[in-house]
Design a protein around this motif. Structure first.
Motif, mmCIF file in Angstrom:
data_model
loop_
_atom_site.group_PDB
_atom_site.id
_atom_site.type_symbol
_atom_site.label_atom_id
_atom_site.label_comp_id
_atom_site.label_asym_id
_atom_site.label_seq_id
_atom_site.Cartn_x
_atom_site.Cartn_y
_atom_site.Cartn_z
ATOM 1 N N ARG A 56 0.780 -1.140 0.172
ATOM 2 C CA ARG A 56 -0.102 -0.047 -0.042
ATOM 3 C C ARG A 56 0.930 1.272 0.184
ATOM 4 O O ARG A 56 0.847 2.204 -0.488
ATOM 5 C CB ARG A 56 -0.887 0.185 1.211
ATOM 6 C CG ARG A 56 -1.752 1.532 1.256
ATOM 7 C CD ARG A 56 -2.635 1.451 2.322
ATOM 8 N NE ARG A 56 -3.718 0.440 2.152
ATOM 9 C CZ ARG A 56 -4.953 0.655 1.701
ATOM 10 N NH1 ARG A 56 -5.147 1.854 0.987
ATOM 11 N NH2 ARG A 56 -5.951 -0.069 1.348
ATOM 12 N N GLN A 67 -5.005 6.623 -1.166
ATOM 13 C CA GLN A 67 -5.361 5.313 -0.211
ATOM 14 C C GLN A 67 -6.374 4.473 -0.993
ATOM 15 O O GLN A 67 -6.382 3.409 -0.920
ATOM 16 C CB GLN A 67 -5.825 5.966 1.273
ATOM 17 C CG GLN A 67 -4.552 6.410 1.892
ATOM 18 C CD GLN A 67 -3.529 5.202 2.445
ATOM 19 O OE1 GLN A 67 -3.808 4.271 2.477
ATOM 20 N NE2 GLN A 67 -2.366 5.844 2.332
ATOM 21 N N GLY A 71 -6.228 0.884 -2.631
ATOM 22 C CA GLY A 71 -7.038 -0.353 -2.015
ATOM 23 C C GLY A 71 -7.818 -1.046 -3.122
ATOM 24 O O GLY A 71 -7.666 -2.199 -2.910
ATOM 25 N N GLU A 81 -4.255 -6.917 2.257
ATOM 26 C CA GLU A 81 -4.027 -5.780 2.734
ATOM 27 C C GLU A 81 -2.821 -5.447 3.703
ATOM 28 O O GLU A 81 -1.853 -4.532 3.485
ATOM 29 C CB GLU A 81 -5.065 -5.187 3.575
ATOM 30 C CG GLU A 81 -5.081 -3.945 4.329
ATOM 31 C CD GLU A 81 -5.241 -2.608 3.380
ATOM 32 O OE1 GLU A 81 -4.684 -1.850 3.327
ATOM 33 O OE2 GLU A 81 -5.862 -2.964 2.302
#
Length: 104
Positions: A56, A67, A71, A81
């Motif tokens: 990420r 963000q 995702g 994740e």
């Protein structure tokens, strides 16, 4: 099992090591954001600086990726994740490179 007892010198050495690693990851993200470092080169590296970076963080360092988009990309590529760069499989790396072919 009790935790190991560290001396003050051990703690200071670990602290310095962590600070250096955070600085190196920060510089790497800055280069990605500026476009001076291609994603393909980052994914080819096998050092601890890149390997321990969460995917990420790598994606959000790319220009135009926030963000939410990071995702969504991770979800569509089947990347968990909490996955770090060193834990990416070859198919996931290929999908990332396919998504960002022009990332200079």
């Amino acid at each position: 099992m009790p935790l190991p007892t560290l001396t003050d010198d051990d703690r200071n050495a670990a602290r310095e090591k962590a600070i250096l690693a955070r600085r190196a990851r920060s510089e790497l993200r800055a280069c990605l954001k500026a476009g001076t470092l291609p994603l393909a080169e980052v994914l080819r590296r096998s050092d601890k600086v890149v390997g321990r970076m969460p995917v990420r963080h790598l994606l959000t360092a790319m220009p135009g990726i926030g963000q939410v988009r990071a995702g969504r990309l991770m979800n569509s590529m089947g990347i968990a994740e909490g996955r770090r760069v060193q834990g990416l499989g070859s198919a996931q790396r290929a999908k990332l490179l396919q998504e960002f072919p022009d990332a200079v």
